[in-house]
Design a protein around this motif. Structure first.
Motif, PDB file in Angstrom:
ATOM      1  N   ARG A 158     -10.820 -36.763   3.195  1.00 18.56           N
ATOM      2  CA  ARG A 158     -10.591 -38.030   3.900  1.00 18.56           C
ATOM      3  C   ARG A 158      -9.361 -37.992   4.812  1.00 18.56           C
ATOM      4  N   PRO A 159      -8.199 -37.493   4.358  1.00 15.69           N
ATOM      5  CA  PRO A 159      -7.055 -37.442   5.286  1.00 15.69           C
ATOM      6  C   PRO A 159      -7.287 -36.488   6.456  1.00 15.69           C
ATOM      7  N   ASP A 167     -19.252 -33.249  11.183  1.00 17.43           N
ATOM      8  CA  ASP A 167     -18.035 -33.387  10.380  1.00 17.43           C
ATOM      9  C   ASP A 167     -17.378 -32.010  10.256  1.00 17.43           C
ATOM     10  N   SER A 220     -14.302 -31.549   9.060  1.00 18.16           N
ATOM     11  CA  SER A 220     -13.243 -31.556   8.051  1.00 18.16           C
ATOM     12  C   SER A 220     -13.423 -30.475   6.979  1.00 18.16           C
ATOM     13  N   ARG A 228     -10.228 -35.962   7.851  1.00 19.82           N
ATOM     14  CA  ARG A 228     -11.108 -36.707   8.763  1.00 19.82           C
ATOM     15  C   ARG A 228     -10.313 -37.711   9.589  1.00 19.82           C
ATOM     16  N   ASN A 229      -9.274 -38.291   8.996  1.00 20.42           N
ATOM     17  CA  ASN A 229      -8.460 -39.259   9.733  1.00 20.42           C
ATOM     18  C   ASN A 229      -7.658 -38.592  10.842  1.00 20.42           C
ATOM     19  N   ILE A 230      -7.321 -37.309  10.648  1.00 18.35           N
ATOM     20  CA  ILE A 230      -6.525 -36.589  11.647  1.00 18.35           C
ATOM     21  C   ILE A 230      -7.401 -36.036  12.766  1.00 18.35           C
ATOM     22  N   GLU A 252     -13.774 -35.505  -1.718  1.00 19.32           N
ATOM     23  CA  GLU A 252     -13.464 -36.600  -0.792  1.00 19.32           C
ATOM     24  C   GLU A 252     -11.985 -36.948  -0.707  1.00 19.32           C
ATOM     25  N   ASP A 277     -13.098 -37.798  16.394  1.00 18.17           N
ATOM     26  CA  ASP A 277     -14.476 -38.093  16.024  1.00 18.17           C
ATOM     27  C   ASP A 277     -15.426 -37.263  16.889  1.00 18.17           C
TER      28      ASP A 277
END
Length: 99
Positions: free
Chosen positions: A61-62, A74, A76, A64-66, A57, A69
């Protein structure tokens, strides 16, 4: 200096390979959990999924932020695996130049 650097790069490559397998295991485990094939109330399953989550994770997580959506999909882990493959290719080229 080169004699020390080559084994270090090889160890980094092995660690990256293992990390890819952990990411793949996390994806498969999340699918199995989503389709109720495995139950996270089982202590062993929970401990394994928690370990994989804690390992992957912070890196996912970074990403997924880039990424935009895509709803429930997912992407990522795919992006992370591609980044790792690119890094390994770069490291292999570096080893070839050092030899």
């Amino acid at each position: 200096m080169d004699v020390v650097l080559i084994p270090f790069i090889q160890v980094v490559n092995i660690v990256l390979d293992l990390y890819v397998w952990v990411v793949v295991a996390g994806v498969v485990l999340s699918w199995l959990t989503a389709f109720n094939v495995v139950n996270t109330s089982n202590k062993a399953v929970y401990m394994i999924s928690d370990f994989i989550y804690r390992i992957t994770e912070p890196v996912l997580r970074p990403i997924r932020n880039i990424l935009p959506d895509f709803g429930t999909v997912d992407l990522s882990p795919i992006a992370l695996i591609l980044i790792i493959m690119f890094t390994q290719s770069f490291l292999n080229q570096l080893v070839m130049r050092l030899i």
